[in-house]
Design an enzyme around this catalytic site. Sequence first.
Site, PDB file in Angstrom:
ATOM      1  N   SER A  95      32.520  50.784  46.475  1.00 43.16           N
ATOM      2  CA  SER A  95      32.276  50.612  48.024  1.00 43.16           C
ATOM      3  C   SER A  95      30.934  50.769  48.368  1.00 43.16           C
ATOM      4  CB  SER A  95      33.312  51.621  48.895  1.00 43.16           C
ATOM      5  OG  SER A  95      32.984  50.941  50.258  1.00 43.16           O
ATOM      6  N   ASP A 238      28.673  46.559  53.549  1.00 40.90           N
ATOM      7  CA  ASP A 238      28.624  47.507  52.513  1.00 40.90           C
ATOM      8  C   ASP A 238      28.543  46.826  51.230  1.00 40.90           C
ATOM      9  OD1 ASP A 238      31.282  47.234  52.639  1.00 40.90           O
ATOM     10  OD2 ASP A 238      31.653  49.060  51.968  1.00 40.90           O
TER      11      ASP A 238
HETATM   12 MG    MG Z   1      33.625  49.413  51.319  1.00 40.09          MG
END
Ligand code: MG
Length: 449
Positions: A95, A238
């Site tokens: 992530s 992100d």
């Molecule tokens: Mg993420």
Amino acid sequence: MGKLFGTFGIRRIANEVLTPEMATKLALSFGTFVQGEPVVVGRDARKHSEMIYHAVMAGLLSSGCQVVDLGITATPTLQWACRQWNYWGAMVTASHNPPEWNGIKFMEKNGKGLDREHEEPVENIFFQNEFKRASWENIPQESQKKDVREDYIQAIISKVNAEAIREARFRVLLDCANGAPSLITPYLLSQLNCQVVSLNSHPDGFFPGRNPEPVPENLTDLTSLLKNSNFDLGLAQDGDGDRLIVIKKNGEFVPGDLSVSLVAKNLAEGDNPGPIVTTVATTHILKEIAKNTNREFIATAVGDLVVAKVLQEKGGIFGCEENGGMIFPDFVWGRDGARAAAQLLHIMATKGRSLEDLLDELPKYYQVKTKIKVDPEKKEKILEEIDRITAQEQSRTTIDGYKVILGDGSWVLVRPSGTEPLIRVFAESRDREKAQKLVNQYLEIINGV
Ligand code: MG
């Protein structure tokens, strides 16, 4: 929480803890759990994601699972594919974590992150080495390679008023964090006839442009460029594309609490009577929106997985988090940054209003958010004291941390970090001073222990 999985999947330093051997063993455990059913796999653009990816595929194939290989893709895109095909999922990603990290997120067949009650058996298989391997003639011979990016983009377009967005011809400055969204969001926006300028939009596992977490201190290039040019808005994602952050044309950061409220307000104007689902740490603007539209407001523990689960169970219209995470139940059972971007443009286009005007129409609340480092040995004692003091308040909830809601709607939340010696204190009020006062009051209590 188990020994392996965190709030969503596992995350470790690549090749130090998360080695190919560990990844294979994990995938083999998952493959054993799903009894050889098909699994969709994808990876983010990290330097070592390919290494972990092949290890994951080997483990899945060894357990007899047919593998559908999406290659580099965003997490919500993989979750969308799982839901389309009713297949399990495994996403190799860390992530927004720094470049040395990697991880694996496993998905249910509907694309939702793996339920806690399913993580446990996977962990047990992992630690007890109780793998079930396919006999040699039952090992799937090859993975099916599929590129679903275009289908996913078209599916998003079908959910919004594309005609109105195209007519508006928005000028968008987009920062893809050199992550997987680089391969999706610029194309989505182009197909919506936006004039897109993309920053950090080539996948690069060193994250040369910025740290992949979309917080103000990492978005200074985007904000200063916005200030000095002429865009309608800025968007930032992100590393794996599940989060979206919105920036005003003047470079001002829009807190997640406000961007999610804007979308919630719009969806709440629709006919679906379902609740709005969020976490205890998110703004009560959402509570007011729910009240004004005669629907329930549900606050869960912090974590996108919990929000997605409750959203599904309660038939909610929208799920969200204070960090800008948005979950659209008609699309993906998880946060989806690209869909969120399209939804936002949909609102601006159909209302014919600027982002700034739309934000101005939201109920006014002031927030103060802080965190304080505490001596790990004192943490327990501090929390006991917070428990004792907040228990005297009339309206307290302990779903996650200690939240006190006062008669005038102001609230304060004291929540310990699960992983660090930190305590977070959030307060919100219609009165700016009161929010600060509430935070100060609890900081004093913490410091006094
Ligand atoms: Mg993420």
